[in-house]
Design a protein around this motif. Sequence first.
Motif, mmCIF file in Angstrom:
data_model
loop_
_atom_site.group_PDB
_atom_site.id
_atom_site.type_symbol
_atom_site.label_atom_id
_atom_site.label_comp_id
_atom_site.label_asym_id
_atom_site.label_seq_id
_atom_site.Cartn_x
_atom_site.Cartn_y
_atom_site.Cartn_z
ATOM 1 N N ALA A 287 0.827 -1.211 0.000
ATOM 2 C CA ALA A 287 0.000 0.000 0.000
ATOM 3 C C ALA A 287 0.860 1.259 0.000
ATOM 4 O O ALA A 287 0.540 2.241 -0.684
ATOM 5 C CB ALA A 287 -0.932 -0.005 1.209
ATOM 6 N N ALA A 291 0.724 4.124 -2.828
ATOM 7 C CA ALA A 291 0.355 5.467 -2.372
ATOM 8 C C ALA A 291 1.373 6.503 -2.855
ATOM 9 O O ALA A 291 1.005 7.584 -3.327
ATOM 10 C CB ALA A 291 0.237 5.496 -0.853
ATOM 11 N N VAL A 296 -0.035 10.401 -3.222
ATOM 12 C CA VAL A 296 -0.904 10.675 -2.073
ATOM 13 C C VAL A 296 -0.183 11.652 -1.139
ATOM 14 O O VAL A 296 1.006 11.479 -0.853
ATOM 15 C CB VAL A 296 -1.245 9.370 -1.320
ATOM 16 N N CYS A 304 -3.475 5.485 4.427
ATOM 17 C CA CYS A 304 -3.485 4.594 3.270
ATOM 18 C C CYS A 304 -2.860 3.246 3.622
ATOM 19 O O CYS A 304 -3.388 2.186 3.269
ATOM 20 C CB CYS A 304 -2.731 5.256 2.112
ATOM 21 N N CYS A 307 -5.220 1.290 5.966
ATOM 22 C CA CYS A 307 -6.337 0.704 5.211
ATOM 23 C C CYS A 307 -5.880 -0.511 4.408
ATOM 24 O O CYS A 307 -6.594 -1.518 4.320
ATOM 25 C CB CYS A 307 -6.946 1.750 4.275
ATOM 26 N N THR A 340 -12.282 4.688 4.860
ATOM 27 C CA THR A 340 -11.967 5.902 4.101
ATOM 28 C C THR A 340 -13.049 6.968 4.240
ATOM 29 O O THR A 340 -12.767 8.150 4.055
ATOM 30 C CB THR A 340 -11.754 5.579 2.609
ATOM 31 N N SER A 351 -12.278 10.367 -0.598
ATOM 32 C CA SER A 351 -11.959 9.021 -0.126
ATOM 33 C C SER A 351 -11.053 8.276 -1.098
ATOM 34 O O SER A 351 -10.262 7.421 -0.688
ATOM 35 C CB SER A 351 -13.248 8.226 0.105
ATOM 36 N N ILE A 354 -7.304 7.929 -0.504
ATOM 37 C CA ILE A 354 -6.844 6.943 0.472
ATOM 38 C C ILE A 354 -7.154 5.529 0.007
ATOM 39 O O ILE A 354 -6.335 4.622 0.124
ATOM 40 C CB ILE A 354 -7.494 7.201 1.844
ATOM 41 N N GLY A 357 -4.892 3.484 -3.137
ATOM 42 C CA GLY A 357 -3.607 2.906 -2.769
ATOM 43 C C GLY A 357 -3.755 1.672 -1.906
ATOM 44 O O GLY A 357 -2.913 0.770 -1.938
ATOM 45 N N ALA A 358 -4.850 1.611 -1.127
ATOM 46 C CA ALA A 358 -5.066 0.497 -0.210
ATOM 47 C C ALA A 358 -5.594 -0.748 -0.907
ATOM 48 O O ALA A 358 -5.286 -1.872 -0.494
ATOM 49 C CB ALA A 358 -6.043 0.921 0.893
#
Length: 424
Positions: A287, A291, A296, A304, A307, A340, A351, A354, A357-358
């Motif tokens: 992640a 990200a 991000v 991120c 999550c 998120t 949202s 985040i 990337g997760a």
Amino acid sequence: MNTDTNDLRYSEQTAIEEKFHLILLASRLLLQNSVATGRVHQAVYQLADVFNWPVRLFVDYKVLTLTAQIGNQFISRFSRSVPAMNINMAAITRVYQVIDAIKQGKIKPQEAVEELEKIDGGLPHYNPWLLILMLGISSGSLAKLFGADWSTFLIVGIATAVGVFLRQQFGKRRLNPFLIAFLAAFVSGCIGGVAVRLGLSTTPELCLIVPSLMLVPGVHLINAILDLLENHITIGIARLGLSCVILSAIAFGLLLAASATETLISASSKSVHLPLAEDMFFAGLVAMGFALSFNVPKKMLAACVLCGMVGHGTREICLNFDLGIVWGNLIASTLVGLMTVYFSQRYQAPSAAIAFGAVVGMIPGVFIFRAISGLTQILALGTETELLLLVNTVVAATKAVLMTLAIPVGLAIPRLLFFRFELK
């Protein structure tokens, strides 16, 4: 008297054009940085409400058309051509902040336009060498999630780092993005294939496949399905087409590398279960890499990663309870979506900044490439194809489709339940 009237009309016309420019610029920046079409519509209607304009927006792959009712007139304007779809969560976050400031009356339209034009001019990205390092680590971590040994971790990391470096250099030279994907997949695949031929790994297939997984257009696939689910058919099909062409370029590069190094990608795969803590640790590294790649903002990196860890850990728990990987993807994505919603409110950010990337690490790229490899083997064997190969290919393709569908559906469920609490 006539001069005053003309000046007034000119002033009104200038103000109208400025507002059109503001709305179209904001919506274009969101679209070209990979915001789902429904969110682009929301942003436009929120800005139009500030100006008390009834509007309609048409979103095409290359241009946006905005029609507004101003008095008794209907006026339409087109945006500038939308360049290639990028993924820049920092830009998306900044655009939403500008929109929120306009809604609260903190800035005037002219100031908003100036801020949006700065965003359009380009925002700073993370250091290219940091990206190369982190994506190499993330790719190796992804291999570990598939049960790779540590030598494979190292080989995959090196192959991915070389592929990322090539993508950066080819991007600077403005090569065709599909050609870039093909060349990056071919070179990284050759590095993995050579390592396999030298017997440097006990999990040889992962050396070949995993570096190419970092090229999979997961965000475009997720947005395509979200658009189709929300009845934005035209742009949804366009995004799906873009994703399929990129995937085809990657697959051909990977298959050519397999052929050049005389290695084979099997259509079947074995399930590997890591201890939950280990699974979540490597998922967090995956992640983090994505990200950074999606730019991000720094303040949201921890969210991120968290999550990503919780989402992948939840999927692993589902697999331990024999719920299956498709249901695992759906449940994990729903939980990520719930998280998120909270982080979106906390950071005053969309949202998607985040969530993507997760969850991109759960995109079933390995099943996609196994299915394509199986299909090429079936075409080569023809009527001599064994039943097992045919079944494995169908299973891999079915898993790829259903797992991909499960991710945007899962992300959408909390948004529908808690829509009014999210920054729109």
